[in-house]
Design an enzyme around this catalytic site. Structure first.
Site, PDB file in Angstrom:
ATOM      1  N   GLY A 225     -20.366   5.597  56.381  1.00 15.36           N
ATOM      2  CA  GLY A 225     -19.173   4.834  56.774  1.00 15.36           C
ATOM      3  C   GLY A 225     -19.183   3.403  56.282  1.00 15.36           C
ATOM      4  O   GLY A 225     -19.584   3.111  55.138  1.00 15.36           O
ATOM      5  N   ASN A 351      -7.800  -2.034  74.464  1.00 14.60           N
ATOM      6  CA  ASN A 351      -7.259  -0.743  74.043  1.00 14.60           C
ATOM      7  C   ASN A 351      -7.446   0.256  75.168  1.00 14.60           C
ATOM      8  O   ASN A 351      -8.520   0.336  75.761  1.00 14.60           O
ATOM      9  CB  ASN A 351      -7.994  -0.276  72.780  1.00 14.60           C
ATOM     10  CG  ASN A 351      -7.192   0.733  71.987  1.00 14.60           C
ATOM     11  OD1 ASN A 351      -5.999   0.938  72.248  1.00 14.60           O
ATOM     12  ND2 ASN A 351      -7.828   1.361  71.028  1.00 14.60           N
ATOM     13  N   TYR A 357     -15.837  -0.179  74.995  1.00 10.86           N
ATOM     14  CA  TYR A 357     -15.895  -0.585  73.577  1.00 10.86           C
ATOM     15  C   TYR A 357     -15.285  -1.981  73.385  1.00 10.86           C
ATOM     16  O   TYR A 357     -15.874  -2.840  72.721  1.00 10.86           O
ATOM     17  CB  TYR A 357     -15.128   0.455  72.759  1.00 10.86           C
ATOM     18  CG  TYR A 357     -15.140   0.245  71.262  1.00 10.86           C
ATOM     19  CD1 TYR A 357     -16.254   0.561  70.487  1.00 10.86           C
ATOM     20  CD2 TYR A 357     -14.001  -0.235  70.600  1.00 10.86           C
ATOM     21  CE1 TYR A 357     -16.247   0.408  69.103  1.00 10.86           C
ATOM     22  CE2 TYR A 357     -13.989  -0.393  69.224  1.00 10.86           C
ATOM     23  CZ  TYR A 357     -15.113  -0.067  68.480  1.00 10.86           C
ATOM     24  OH  TYR A 357     -15.100  -0.228  67.114  1.00 10.86           O
ATOM     25  N   LYS A 361     -17.069  -5.400  71.981  1.00 13.15           N
ATOM     26  CA  LYS A 361     -16.618  -6.078  70.754  1.00 13.15           C
ATOM     27  C   LYS A 361     -16.138  -7.503  71.057  1.00 13.15           C
ATOM     28  O   LYS A 361     -16.333  -8.422  70.254  1.00 13.15           O
ATOM     29  CB  LYS A 361     -15.522  -5.257  70.063  1.00 13.15           C
ATOM     30  CG  LYS A 361     -15.993  -3.886  69.582  1.00 13.15           C
ATOM     31  CD  LYS A 361     -17.142  -3.985  68.582  1.00 13.15           C
ATOM     32  CE  LYS A 361     -17.496  -2.656  67.942  1.00 13.15           C
ATOM     33  NZ  LYS A 361     -18.626  -2.754  67.007  1.00 13.15           N
TER      34      LYS A 361
END
Ligand code: NAD
Length: 451
Positions: A225, A351, A357, A361
């Site tokens: 990735g 989100n 997550y 972040k």
């Protein structure tokens, strides 16, 4: 490369007509940097008048062989005349002299005539001063107005065009070349609407064809990735690379490290022994640390298990904190080092389904901001890169509607590629990019999420 078949369709003969007729989004095929290319700008570059533009003119002929000036002839440049001049691939406008609201009309007067003459994937950079550095409130307000202008112009660009605003501190002018080599070239294909501040930096790139020559870089999560793309790009730019990933993917990691002439380290960054193993694995020290390893374990909070919560915070936030600290304290991270943290636009906007997550972040962004001033004395910079929707296995697995929304809800109307994130990391890794620290660079095509 891209698995976005709609871009191919929208750029085909039939697709172009159909998309135009029914008003569907028409994402452009973005121009990207190809290995072996030398000139950042292949096409015409236009530079305005102004004191910061004068600095740009000192090196502009290293960026392009077709240099034009706006309004009047400048040494080494031809005057560009709207409707007559060649199409423009790169534009630099010096807005640093706009210190009163009456002067903001210079923005309209400069940009309006040239918007119809922009080439495919054209890159615009506006130069200004950080409002916080100006003592006159009216001047600060005027420079803030330039930010609103640049972000809106970025949304009006067509055919893959981008716009950024660079705030240049007094004494940071010699770092403009590195920044413009990035923001005026296809290396920044998927970045738009960003505001980045350049401060004084005592180090500089020696060889622009191998800007990371003589530097050693550690990349975590490098087996696939975005991490694999970062390793390839840093190696392309001359860095000696050390690739780290979990022992389960050692075969892939070793193969990539061998291909790039680098070293591999099979370490789980959450293991108790990780810091010690890392220090032992880097006896000669390291100049660039890219914390890319990251995981998602999505669930709305009401259904979030302790295992999902803990694992995401451990890999994405705690490990970069602990490992950076250890690398600093042991002296493994050398002076003038570069630390880059892979955040996400989820960490800016939040989100649904990603409380864990997004917290991790956002924590990385906070880490860059808080640590930067403390590391400045040693010439070490620390920044976050916040990708938006990037075409990887992670996003290929998303449900169709979410995937399409993620791709199209941005000014460039498409997802980015791992290479786009890698190019941003490579720029922030350069010796001169210590001029940028404690900041967040979004690589998101000016996504509407968190903008
Ligand atoms: P990926 O899942 O394809 O790769 C992540 C790599 O990290 C894997 O090789 C994995 O083995 C490694 N890793 C995971 N846990 C580890 C651990 N404990 N120790 C060592 N290595 C470990 O992910 P990607 O899509 O390439 O994303 C890379 C980074 O970019 C992540 O931090 C991710 O959060 C961030 N990001 C990705 C996107 C996107 O659209 N793909 C968007 C925003 C941010």
């Amino acid at each position: 490369m891209s698995s976005d078949r709609y871009i191919d369709f929208a750029n085909s003969d039939i697709g172009r007509r159909l998309v135009g007729a029914v008003g569907l989004p028409a994402p452009a095929r973005l121009e990207r940097w190809q290995a072996g290319r030398l000139r950042p700008v292949e096409g015409t570059m236009l530079v305005s008048a102004g004191p910061l533009a004068d600095h740009v003119r000192l090196f502009a002929q290293r960026l392009t062989d077709s240099l034009y000036s706006f309004g009047s002839d400048q040494p080494g440049a031809t005057a560009w005349v709207a409707a007559q001049g060649p199409k423009l691939k790169a534009v630099v406008f010096d807005a640093s002299t706009l210190l009163h609201s009456d002067q903001l009309n210079h923005l309209r007067e400069f940009f309006q005539p040239l918007l119809k003459s922009l080439d495919h994937s054209a890159h615009v950079v506006i130069l200004g001063r950080a409002p916080a550095t100006l003592s006159d409130p009216l001047a600060a307000s005027t420079q803030q107005a330039v930010e609103g202008f640049s972000r809106s112009l970025a949304k009006e660009m067509r055919d893959g065009g981008t716009v950024q605003l660079l705030h240049v501190d007094e004494g940071a002018e010699d770092q403009l070349e590195g920044a413009l080599r990035f923001f005026l070239s296809p290396k920044s294909a998927y970045i738009s609407g960003q505001v980045i501040r350049l401060s004084h930096c005592p180090t500089q790139v020696q060889d622009w064809s191998r800007p990371l020559s003589g530097r050693r870089a550690l990349i975590t999560g490098a087996a696939r990735g975005i991490g694999a793309a970062i390793a390839e790009t840093l190696a392309r730019d001359g860095a000696e690379v050390v690739l780290l990933d979990v022992p389960q993917v050692s075969a892939d990691l070793d193969a990539l490290a061998a291909r790039l002439g680098g070293q591999s380290l099979a370490i789980d960054i959450c293991a108790e022994s990780a810091a010690l193993e890392l220090i032992e694995g880097l006896p000669e020290g390291v100049d660039i640390v890219v914390h890319n390893a990251g995981i998602t374990r999505d669930k709305t909070l009401v259904n979030m298990s302790a295992e999902f919560w803990d694992s995401v915070l451990a890999v994405n936030l705690n490990a970069p904190q602990v490992l950076t600290n250890s690398l600093l304290e042991s002296g493994t991270l050398r002076d003038n080092g570069r630390v880059i943290l892979l955040a996400s636009i989820s960490g800016i906007a939040g989100n649904r389904g990603q409380t864990n997550y997004a917290a991790s972040k956002a924590g990385l962004i906070g880490l860059a901001q808080a640590w930067a001033p403390l590391l400045q004395e040693r010439g070490i910079s620390i920044n976050a890169v916040a990708p938006g929707f990037i075409e990887t296995k992670m996003t290929a697995d998303m449900p169709f509607a979410y995937r399409e929304a993620g791709r199209r809800m941005s000014s460039l109307g498409q997802g980015g590629l791992p290479q786009d994130v890698a190019e941003a990391v490579a720029w922030l890794s350069q010796p001169g990019t210590g001029a940028v620290t404690g900041q967040v660079l979004r690589v998101c095509g000016q996504s509407v999420i968190g903008a």
